[in-house]
Scaffold this active site. Structure first.
Site, PDB file in Angstrom:
ATOM      1  N   ASP A  78       0.759  -1.121  -0.085  1.00  0.00           N
ATOM      2  CA  ASP A  78      -0.038  -0.006   0.002  1.00  0.00           C
ATOM      3  C   ASP A  78       1.051   1.247   0.140  1.00  0.00           C
ATOM      4  O   ASP A  78       2.072   1.256   0.438  1.00  0.00           O
ATOM      5  CB  ASP A  78      -0.710   0.150   1.302  1.00  0.00           C
ATOM      6  CG  ASP A  78      -0.464  -0.543   2.463  1.00  0.00           C
ATOM      7  OD1 ASP A  78       0.686  -0.829   2.493  1.00  0.00           O
ATOM      8  OD2 ASP A  78      -1.367  -0.836   3.464  1.00  0.00           O
ATOM      9  N   GLU A 138      -5.892   3.873   3.886  1.00  0.00           N
ATOM     10  CA  GLU A 138      -6.299   4.458   5.234  1.00  0.00           C
ATOM     11  C   GLU A 138      -7.707   4.936   4.958  1.00  0.00           C
ATOM     12  O   GLU A 138      -8.064   6.191   5.235  1.00  0.00           O
ATOM     13  CB  GLU A 138      -5.331   5.438   5.504  1.00  0.00           C
ATOM     14  CG  GLU A 138      -3.938   5.032   5.954  1.00  0.00           C
ATOM     15  CD  GLU A 138      -3.604   4.133   7.060  1.00  0.00           C
ATOM     16  OE1 GLU A 138      -4.821   4.085   7.658  1.00  0.00           O
ATOM     17  OE2 GLU A 138      -2.771   3.553   7.149  1.00  0.00           O
TER      18      GLU A 138
END
Length: 394
Positions: A78, A138
């Protein structure tokens, strides 16, 4: 078959540390990460990968086709940071008001390392590896968006397995942590707007003040978790936002906005919360002369490590670093991860890697979070090894 990547990964140490620190300083938030994407594309250039970029987000999908026939494996890293002003004092600290406080800079560098290790042995590679560089972990569900845009079909056939590593600044350096089955919780939210009438603070009897009713709702949320959900199926319900519309100390609010964060380890428990909690809270509001509008927002599902794949992963980790450095979690974490979307579609495993600094453990998502990037060769080795072994199994 063990592919023996350790020595080659150690030779990459300086390069991986340098790119990790560059990514740390250039941190971006959300789904649109042009600077981060540019750095990654530069690092992937020359490796002979089939590269595509995302349409609705700054993602990168890179496909490495091996010289031997075999299945497809996916490795995820990520890309996004958090809107936190960094206070680490590092020479490469971000100064933009955003920070890689969850270690995604190390995740990207680790996957880059695995890509280099595997590309260097392309002719021996028994299959295909997809490298998934994903923004928006997130809270923006970037994993779901990448799946919608076709990352799981990028190689022409679906992966037989998917793996991701997540560093942890509170776990001793070099320790590897995972478990079979449920690894991390789902994350959802219940947003509420409680409406009264407002009025003069000196004459509350002439108004319907929603603030004390909001207090009742907050207590009801906590009681619901304690009395309506099974103790054997853990759930965490937390009030994370509370705001009234009063801008003056002598004015009673007309509305109060409340948000509850909901973490569960099973679909059944989440369904119970979703079905019964809003009705209970609406009843309390009505009994006090208020109205309550609610919106349930389902975010990340449970992160589920496929038991068969994870047993193979644990055996590989034991061999790579020694069983004494591999921890089998007794219980899942109540944090969440959007790698869960990939694991809903493809069997695989998420593994935590200890990266606590010598100064001691620190929490993730903190402005003081520090990660020891000496673990980068280990990350690259583990990812490359897991991909290789799974391709060998066919």
């Amino acid at each position: 078959m063990r592919a023996q990547f350790e020595a080659a990964a150690e030779e990459l140490r300086d390069d991986l540390v340098a790119v990790r620190r560059e990514l740390h300083e250039a941190v971006e938030v959300g789904l649109d990460l042009p600077q981060t994407q540019t750095i990654l594309l530069r690092e992937l250039d020359g490796l002979g990968l089939e590269i595509s970029r995302g349409k609705s987000l700054s993602s990168i999908t890179a496909v490495l086709r091996g010289g031997r026939p075999g299945p497809v494996v996916l490795l995820r890293g990520d890309m996004d940071g958090l809107p936190i002003a960094e206070a680490t004092g590092l020479p490469f600290a971000s100064t933009s008001g955003a920070m890689h406080a969850c270690g995604h800079d190390l995740h990207m560098a680790g996957v880059l390392g695995a890509a280099r290790l595997l590309a260097d042995r392309r002719e021996e590679l028994p299959g295909t590896v997809v490298f998934m560089f994903q923004p928006g972990e997130e809270g923006q569900a970037g994993g779901r968006l990448m799946i919608d845009e076709g990352v799981l079909d990028a190689a022409g056939e679906r992966p037989v397995a998917a793996y991701a590593l997540h560093v942890d600044s509170a776990t001793p350096r070099g320790r590897l942590v995972t478990r079979e089955g449920t690894m991390m919780a789902s994350a959802s939210a219940l947003r509420m707007t409680l409406r009264g009438t407002g009025g003069h603070a000196a004459f509350p009897q002439l108004a319907i003040d929603p603030v004390p009713v909001a207090a009742q709702l907050i207590l009801a949320v906590q009681a619901f978790a304690a009395r309506r959900l099974p103790a054997t199926d853990q759930a965490v319900l937390s009030i994370t936002r509370l705001r009234s519309d009063s801008e003056a100390g002598n004015v009673l609010s007309a509305t109060v906005d409340i948000e509850a964060n909901i973490r569960t380890l099973s679909t059944a428990t989440l369904d119970t919360v979703r079905e019964h909690l809003p009705a209970l809270l609406a009843g309390i509001a009505e009994a006090n002369g208020c109205t309550l509008d609610t919106e349930f927002i389902a975010s990340y599902p449970v992160t589920y490590n496929d038991p068969t794949e994870t047993r193979e992963v644990l055996a590989a980790l034991d061999e790579l670093v020694g069983a004494e450095r591999v921890t089998r979690l007794e219980a899942p974490s109540m944090a969440s991860e959007d790698f869960s979307y990939v694991l809903q579609e493809v069997p695989g495993t998420l593994v935590f890697v200890g990266a606590a600094p010598d100064s001691g453990p620190l929490p993730l998502h903190s402005e003081h979070a520090l990660f020891d990037d000496a673990v980068l060769p280990l990350q690259a080795t583990v990812l490359a090894e897991l991909a290789w072994r799974r391709l060998e199994r066919g």
